[in-house]
Each structure stands twice: as structure tokens, then as C-alpha cells.
Design a protein around this motif. Structure first.
Motif, PDB file in Angstrom:
ATOM      1  N   VAL A  86       0.626  -1.315  -0.010  1.00 15.25           N
ATOM      2  CA  VAL A  86      -0.176   0.035   0.106  1.00 15.25           C
ATOM      3  C   VAL A  86       0.962   1.072   0.070  1.00 15.25           C
ATOM      4  CG1 VAL A  86      -1.409   1.254   1.215  1.00 15.25           C
ATOM      5  CG2 VAL A  86      -2.054  -1.093   1.264  1.00 15.25           C
ATOM      6  N   LEU A  87       1.781   1.282   0.827  1.00 15.69           N
ATOM      7  CA  LEU A  87       2.674   2.451   1.114  1.00 15.69           C
ATOM      8  C   LEU A  87       3.713   2.707  -0.552  1.00 15.69           C
ATOM      9  CD1 LEU A  87       4.556   1.945   4.345  1.00 15.69           C
ATOM     10  CD2 LEU A  87       2.173   3.230   4.026  1.00 15.69           C
ATOM     11  N   LEU A  88       3.908   1.576  -0.942  1.00 15.64           N
ATOM     12  CA  LEU A  88       4.664   1.724  -2.428  1.00 15.64           C
ATOM     13  C   LEU A  88       3.788   2.156  -3.508  1.00 15.64           C
ATOM     14  CD1 LEU A  88       7.109  -1.379  -1.996  1.00 15.64           C
ATOM     15  CD2 LEU A  88       7.776   1.069  -2.054  1.00 15.64           C
ATOM     16  N   HIS A  89       2.580   2.012  -3.064  1.00 21.66           N
ATOM     17  CA  HIS A  89       1.624   2.421  -4.488  1.00 21.66           C
ATOM     18  C   HIS A  89       1.083   3.778  -3.978  1.00 21.66           C
ATOM     19  CE1 HIS A  89       2.163  -1.859  -5.855  1.00 21.66           C
ATOM     20  NE2 HIS A  89       1.521  -1.449  -6.874  1.00 21.66           N
ATOM     21  N   SER A  90       1.452   4.416  -2.958  1.00 23.80           N
ATOM     22  CA  SER A  90       0.998   5.777  -2.837  1.00 23.80           C
ATOM     23  C   SER A  90       1.941   6.660  -3.448  1.00 23.80           C
ATOM     24  CB  SER A  90       0.727   6.045  -1.321  1.00 23.80           C
ATOM     25  OG  SER A  90       2.214   5.879  -0.791  1.00 23.80           O
ATOM     26  N   GLU A  91       1.584   8.008  -3.542  1.00 22.06           N
ATOM     27  CA  GLU A  91       2.562   8.924  -3.941  1.00 22.06           C
ATOM     28  C   GLU A  91       3.102   9.776  -2.768  1.00 22.06           C
ATOM     29  OE1 GLU A  91       2.954   9.439  -7.373  1.00 22.06           O
ATOM     30  OE2 GLU A  91       1.279   7.695  -7.452  1.00 22.06           O
ATOM     31  N   ILE A  92       3.296   9.148  -1.742  1.00 22.25           N
ATOM     32  CA  ILE A  92       4.034   9.628  -0.499  1.00 22.25           C
ATOM     33  C   ILE A  92       5.141   8.915  -0.084  1.00 22.25           C
ATOM     34  CG2 ILE A  92       3.659  10.399   1.743  1.00 22.25           C
ATOM     35  CD1 ILE A  92       0.579  10.102   1.313  1.00 22.25           C
ATOM     36  N   GLY A  93       6.116   9.711   0.153  1.00 22.67           N
ATOM     37  CA  GLY A  93       7.397   9.150   0.457  1.00 22.67           C
ATOM     38  C   GLY A  93       7.800   9.274   2.037  1.00 22.67           C
ATOM     39  N   GLU A  94       8.849   8.795   2.755  1.00 23.42           N
ATOM     40  CA  GLU A  94       9.385   8.927   3.974  1.00 23.42           C
ATOM     41  C   GLU A  94       8.077   8.747   4.895  1.00 23.42           C
ATOM     42  OE1 GLU A  94      11.531  12.714   4.369  1.00 23.42           O
ATOM     43  OE2 GLU A  94      12.795  12.353   2.626  1.00 23.42           O
ATOM     44  N   LEU A  95       7.452   7.509   4.914  1.00 24.37           N
ATOM     45  CA  LEU A  95       6.656   7.333   5.819  1.00 24.37           C
ATOM     46  C   LEU A  95       6.869   6.005   6.441  1.00 24.37           C
ATOM     47  CD1 LEU A  95       3.171   6.696   4.010  1.00 24.37           C
ATOM     48  CD2 LEU A  95       5.644   6.223   2.890  1.00 24.37           C
ATOM     49  N   VAL A  96       6.127   5.857   7.624  1.00 26.52           N
ATOM     50  CA  VAL A  96       6.074   4.615   8.202  1.00 26.52           C
ATOM     51  C   VAL A  96       4.514   4.228   8.681  1.00 26.52           C
ATOM     52  CG1 VAL A  96       6.717   5.803  10.469  1.00 26.52           C
ATOM     53  CG2 VAL A  96       6.941   3.266  10.247  1.00 26.52           C
ATOM     54  N   ALA A  97       4.307   3.016   8.576  1.00 30.70           N
ATOM     55  CA  ALA A  97       2.835   2.601   8.993  1.00 30.70           C
ATOM     56  C   ALA A  97       2.934   1.642   9.999  1.00 30.70           C
ATOM     57  CB  ALA A  97       2.137   2.081   7.752  1.00 30.70           C
ATOM     58  N   VAL A  98       2.192   1.666  10.932  1.00 30.76           N
ATOM     59  CA  VAL A  98       2.299   0.488  12.167  1.00 30.76           C
ATOM     60  C   VAL A  98       0.845   0.267  12.568  1.00 30.76           C
ATOM     61  CG1 VAL A  98       2.866  -0.110  14.393  1.00 30.76           C
ATOM     62  CG2 VAL A  98       4.242   1.539  13.173  1.00 30.76           C
ATOM     63  N   VAL A  99       0.496  -0.849  12.417  1.00 31.62           N
ATOM     64  CA  VAL A  99      -0.990  -1.447  12.586  1.00 31.62           C
ATOM     65  C   VAL A  99      -0.904  -2.469  13.903  1.00 31.62           C
ATOM     66  CG1 VAL A  99      -2.964  -2.690  11.668  1.00 31.62           C
ATOM     67  CG2 VAL A  99      -1.718  -1.311  10.463  1.00 31.62           C
ATOM     68  N   VAL A 100      -1.653  -1.993  14.918  1.00 35.72           N
ATOM     69  CA  VAL A 100      -1.710  -2.537  16.137  1.00 35.72           C
ATOM     70  C   VAL A 100      -2.998  -3.590  16.178  1.00 35.72           C
ATOM     71  CG1 VAL A 100      -1.960  -2.789  18.680  1.00 35.72           C
ATOM     72  CG2 VAL A 100      -0.755  -0.860  17.496  1.00 35.72           C
ATOM     73  N   ARG A 101      -2.758  -4.772  16.515  1.00 38.91           N
ATOM     74  CA  ARG A 101      -4.062  -5.841  16.403  1.00 38.91           C
ATOM     75  C   ARG A 101      -4.451  -6.407  17.804  1.00 38.91           C
ATOM     76  NH1 ARG A 101      -4.888 -11.780  13.810  1.00 38.91           N
ATOM     77  NH2 ARG A 101      -7.109 -11.852  13.923  1.00 38.91           N
ATOM     78  N   TYR A 102      -5.601  -6.166  18.173  1.00 34.83           N
ATOM     79  CA  TYR A 102      -6.160  -7.013  19.238  1.00 34.83           C
ATOM     80  C   TYR A 102      -7.154  -8.094  18.718  1.00 34.83           C
ATOM     81  CZ  TYR A 102      -4.115  -3.370  22.352  1.00 34.83           C
ATOM     82  OH  TYR A 102      -3.062  -2.597  23.259  1.00 34.83           O
ATOM     83  N   PHE A 103      -6.610  -9.403  18.846  1.00 36.81           N
ATOM     84  CA  PHE A 103      -7.504 -10.440  18.576  1.00 36.81           C
ATOM     85  C   PHE A 103      -8.762 -10.521  18.920  1.00 36.81           C
ATOM     86  CE2 PHE A 103      -8.024 -15.218  18.429  1.00 36.81           C
ATOM     87  CZ  PHE A 103      -8.684 -15.252  17.212  1.00 36.81           C
ATOM     88  N   GLY A 104      -9.810 -10.779  18.456  1.00 31.16           N
ATOM     89  CA  GLY A 104     -11.247 -10.613  19.096  1.00 31.16           C
ATOM     90  C   GLY A 104     -11.798 -12.023  19.199  1.00 31.16           C
ATOM     91  N   GLY A 105     -11.099 -13.059  18.911  1.00 36.45           N
ATOM     92  CA  GLY A 105     -11.478 -14.470  19.070  1.00 36.45           C
ATOM     93  C   GLY A 105     -12.183 -15.458  17.746  1.00 36.45           C
ATOM     94  N   ILE A 106     -11.990 -14.598  16.578  1.00 36.90           N
ATOM     95  CA  ILE A 106     -12.598 -15.045  15.421  1.00 36.90           C
ATOM     96  C   ILE A 106     -11.537 -15.015  14.462  1.00 36.90           C
ATOM     97  CG2 ILE A 106     -14.300 -14.900  13.699  1.00 36.90           C
ATOM     98  CD1 ILE A 106     -16.118 -13.564  15.544  1.00 36.90           C
ATOM     99  N   LYS A 107     -10.978 -16.057  13.899  1.00 36.22           N
ATOM    100  CA  LYS A 107     -10.070 -16.055  12.791  1.00 36.22           C
ATOM    101  C   LYS A 107     -10.399 -15.629  11.666  1.00 36.22           C
ATOM    102  CE  LYS A 107      -7.033 -19.873  15.013  1.00 36.22           C
ATOM    103  NZ  LYS A 107      -6.665 -21.352  14.764  1.00 36.22           N
ATOM    104  N   LEU A 108      -9.557 -14.814  11.124  1.00 34.18           N
ATOM    105  CA  LEU A 108      -9.875 -14.091   9.660  1.00 34.18           C
ATOM    106  C   LEU A 108      -9.398 -14.867   8.433  1.00 34.18           C
ATOM    107  CD1 LEU A 108      -8.904 -10.378  10.493  1.00 34.18           C
ATOM    108  CD2 LEU A 108     -11.175 -11.510  11.168  1.00 34.18           C
ATOM    109  N   GLY A 109      -8.456 -15.826   8.731  1.00 30.38           N
ATOM    110  CA  GLY A 109      -7.909 -16.534   7.585  1.00 30.38           C
ATOM    111  C   GLY A 109      -6.820 -15.479   6.852  1.00 30.38           C
TER     112      GLY A 109
END
Length: 204
Positions: A86-109
Motif C-alpha cells: 500500500v505504501l509503495l503504491h501511494s504517492e507519498i514518501g518518507e513514511l512509516v505505517a504501524v498496525v496494532v491488532r487486538y485479536f477478537g476470538g474469530i480467525k480471519l484466515g
């Protein structure tokens, strides 16, 4: 690419998918070190999170020389790589993305995880303010003292920047100018100095 967009601030976006919380953070990362510093900061902010996945592009948009990503315990290829894509296909440089996940009990596959991490970063990017970073060219300039005021005015007119000024046998100025203005600056100095100004543009 003489100029490109970079994040003008940090952004946080949260969505819930099948009871799992996905909290996305986007920030400016002019270097891999800056990116890792931000990732560490987010880890400290969510010490109880099972997964803190991340990706960064620490250079120009679509440039792959200073990129990295991590699935942080998620199945291989389901978090970090989709985020980086997603970052490489954006038109924005010099960026970092962090996604924090809290598991809700249902597997997403695996497919569900890829979609969840991708959509989290995409949505966060849409909310991220940006500004234009203008690429600069360094130079060293030697000239007679009598031309100092005229040179300073010229640099100011062309959005140049003085880094240092040395007063030796002649005036020596170290500075920067937008790459797009290099040719114009070179010609203006030639017209101003009539052979009395020596300017050397530095390689990156």
C-alpha cells in the motif's frame, strides 16, 4: 523526482473486523532509524497488544532501497508485505505505517488478514496530511566581498539557503538551492559575477 509528498503529521485510524481491533498509525520517517524509533514508540504505547505489524518507505515514493516490513507473529506475508505494498503504491514518501491488532476470538484466515491490514493502512493514509518536500542541491560558492549582498538577495529570490559563510581571502558560501532552480542560479551568478564568481554544485 525533484519534489514529492511526505507526511505533514501523524495519523491514527481504528477499525474493527470480526471483533478484532486494528489500530493504524502513520508518521513521517525520513530514515530507517526514524521509522524504527516510531515503531518502538507504538510498541510502548500498546504493551499488551499481541501483534504490532509495520512497514516503512524511508525514501522517495515507490523507491525500494530503504524499505522494510514485519508480520510480527501473524502468518507470513499477511501483514507487513500487504502494508508495504500500500505504501509503495501511494504517492507519498518518507513514511512509516504501524498496525496494532487486538485479536477478537474469530480467525480471519490469510486472505482476511491481508485485506484487514491493507485496508487499515489505506484508510489511515487517506486521513494523513501531507506537504511537499523539495529536493535540494548543495553548492560551494567563492566570490569577491563586494558581491555578498547581491548574492544573498539572489539566493533569497531563488529560495536558496545559506549553510555557512566563511570570510577568508575571498567570500566562501556553502548553501543549498532547489534542484529545479540549479540552472537558473548558475546563469544568474554568471551574469552577476562576470567571471568573478566560482560555483561548484555538490553531488549527492
Amino acid at each position: 523526482m525533484s519534489s514529492f509528498l511526505i507526511p505533514a503529521g501523524s495519523t491514527c485510524y481504528e477499525q474493527t473486523i470480526k471483533n478484532s481491533r486494528f489500530i493504524s498509525h502513520i508518521a513521517h520517517a525520513p530514515s530507517p532509524h526514524a521509522a524504527h524509533t516510531f515503531i518502538t514508540h507504538i510498541r510502548q504505547e500498546y504493551p499488551d497488544a499481541r501483534h504490532v505489524c509495520w512497514a516503512f518507505v524511508a525514501g522517495k515514493p515507490k523507491q525500494t532501497t530503504e524499505v522494510s516490513c514485519s508480520d510480527d507473529g501473524e502468518p507470513a506475508g499477511t501483514a507487513g508485505k500487504p502494508m508495504l505494498n500500500v505504501l509503495l503504491h501511494s504517492e507519498i514518501g518518507e513514511l512509516v505505517a504501524v498496525v496494532v491488532r487486538y485479536f477478537g476470538g474469530i480467525k480471519l484466515g490469510t486472505g482476511g488478514l491481508v485485506r484487514a491490514y491493507s485496508s487499515s493502512v489505506t484508510a489511515a493514509l487517506k486521513q494523513t496530511p501531507t506537504c511537499l518536500k523539495v529536493a535540494r542541491q548543495g553548492f560551494i560558492l567563492i566570490a569577491p566581498y563586494a558581491l555578498e549582498d547581491s548574492i544573498r538577495r539572489l539566493l533569497n529570490d531563488l529560495n536558496g539557503e545559506l549553510a555557512s559563510v566563511e570570510y577568508a581571502a575571498e567570500l566562501q558560501i556553502n548553501g543549498f538551492c532547489p534542484i529545479s532552480a540549479q540552472t537558473q542560479l548558475q546563469q544568474a551568478l554568471a551574469d552577476l559575477g562576470r567571471g568573478q564568481i566560482v560555483v561548484e554544485f555538490l553531488r549527492e
